[in-house]
Every structure is written in structure tokens, then in C-alpha cells.
Design an enzyme around this catalytic site. Structure first.
Site, short mmCIF file in Angstrom:
data_model
loop_
_atom_site.label_atom_id
_atom_site.label_comp_id
_atom_site.label_asym_id
_atom_site.label_seq_id
_atom_site.Cartn_x
_atom_site.Cartn_y
_atom_site.Cartn_z
CG HIS A 1 -0.27 -0.11 2.44
ND1 HIS A 1 0.26 -1.15 2.90
CD2 HIS A 1 0.04 0.89 3.24
CE1 HIS A 1 0.74 -0.98 4.25
NE2 HIS A 1 0.54 0.37 4.40
CD GLU A 54 3.56 -0.53 8.36
OE1 GLU A 54 2.92 -0.64 7.06
OE2 GLU A 54 3.55 0.36 8.97
CD GLU A 102 3.66 1.63 5.33
OE1 GLU A 102 2.65 1.81 5.85
OE2 GLU A 102 4.75 2.29 5.66
CD GLU A 138 1.53 11.15 13.44
OE1 GLU A 138 2.59 11.07 13.52
OE2 GLU A 138 1.11 10.28 12.74
CB CYS A 188 4.69 7.44 9.35
SG CYS A 188 6.50 7.28 9.85
#
Length: 192
Positions: free
Chosen positions: A40, A120, A122, A95, A75
Site C-alpha cells: 500500500h 508493513e 509499503e 500528530e 508517518c
């Protein structure tokens, strides 16, 4: 399926699935994508102060993975239909409570198993920005903020790698010289 499960699925953040060429192939819920380890789109941000130090965040201990570990400034993931840069600026405000101008630095690609049954996988847009205001961390996202030079980060990763999120270690291992160069360039930019 219970009503609660339906409600969670309806409100869960949707991520953009991509192929190795970064072409969108579909969407899915954040938890399901991370449990299955599907590729993703994501982004990471490195904020830099005027002294050239990177702004690091210690992830809140309650995060769904990598809680309590140190990582780059911010992130996240763009939502379907959202430009990645727009998503990065949105998440930076969510954040750290700051809105900074960001510039694209490089692409990163990594895959790993994490804690809590998460994975993960990515394709990451990595952005850099000059910190021009005081961070106001969201305690649900960030436990603490630190300002460290690239050299100091490298030493700390070597001494205690488990204190740092996998992706952050990956960035320094695979892109360390590029991060140092971009941090230096970014620190020299005029504010605003």
C-alpha cells in the site's frame, strides 16, 4: 457480522493498495491491510530545525504497532482520492500540531513483520520540511519529541536498535546519506 463490526469497518481508515509500479489497484481497511501485509501507499516526513537536527517522535505506547518506539517526525497513509502531499500535511497537523511546507525527498520501499500480528508492506513517499513552529504533539499519537543530528541518530540506532521503528532503521540503513544531505539543505531554507 455484528453491528459493532459493521460500524468499525464503515469508519476504519481506508488505504490505497498499489502494485510495484505504484499504480492503485484497490482500497481496503487499515487493519486488514496491515494484518495481511498487502502493498500500500504511505508517506514519511522528516522535519528539520534550523540547526539541521531531525525532529523525531516517540510513538504513543498505545499505537496499534511499534508503540513506544522512536521514528521520524510523522508517518501515515493517503486516503483514496487524496493526494499524498495533502495527506502528509494533514497528518503532520494531526500528530504534531504543525503545518509546514514539505518537499519530496525520495521513494522508499520496505516490507517487514511487526508486533501485534501486523505487517508493513509499503511504497513510501518521503518528504522533508523545515520546522518553523513549536510542535504540540497529540498524546494519542506521540509520547515524546526529540531533536537529534543524523550522526547522533546513527549512533543510537547502532547501540539500541530495538528503540527505533523498523522503517526508521530501514531509512537510515538504505538512505542515510540522502537523509543527511536533504536535512542539511532543508535547514538552510528560509522560513515560510
Amino acid at each position: 457480522m455484528t453491528r459493532r463490526t459493521k460500524d468499525r469497518k464503515a469508519t476504519e481508515e481506508q488505504l490505497i493498495l498499489v502494485d510495484e509500479g505504484n499504480r492503485a489497484t484497490g482500497t481496503g481497511g487499515k487493519t486488514a491491510i496491515h494484518r495481511a501485509g498487502l502493498l500500500h501507499r504511505a508517506f514519511s516526513i522528516f522535519l528539520v530545525d534550523e540547526q539541521g537536527r531531525l525532529v523525531l517522535q516517540q510513538r504513543a505506547h498505545e499505537k496499534y504497532h511499534s508503540g513506544g518506539q522512536w521514528a521520524n517526525s510523522c508517518c501515515g497513509h493517503p486516503r483514496p482520492g487524496e493526494h499524498t502531499l495533502t495527506a502528509a500535511r494533514r497528518r503532520l497537523n494531526e500528530e504534531l500540531g504543525v503545518s509546514e511546507r514539505l518537499s519530496f525527498g525520495f521513494f522508499a520501499r520496505y516490507r517487514t513483520e511487526l508486533d501485534n500480528g501486523m505487517h508493513e508492506n509499503e511504497l513510501v513517499y518521503v518528504y522533508f520540511g523545515k520546522l518553523t513552529s513549536t510542535p504540540e504533539p497529540n498524546p494519542a499519537e506521540v509520547a515524546e519529541v526529540a531533536f537529534l543530528s543524523c550522526d547522533e541518530i546513527g549512533r543510537r540506532i547502532t547501540r539500541k536498535p530495538g528503540e527505533f521503528a523498523f522503517w526508521f532503521r530501514h531509512y537510515f540503513r538504505e538512505h542515510g546519506a540522502e537523509i543527511a544531505r536533504l536535512a542539511k539543505t532543508t535547514s538552510r531554507l528560509a522560513a515560510g
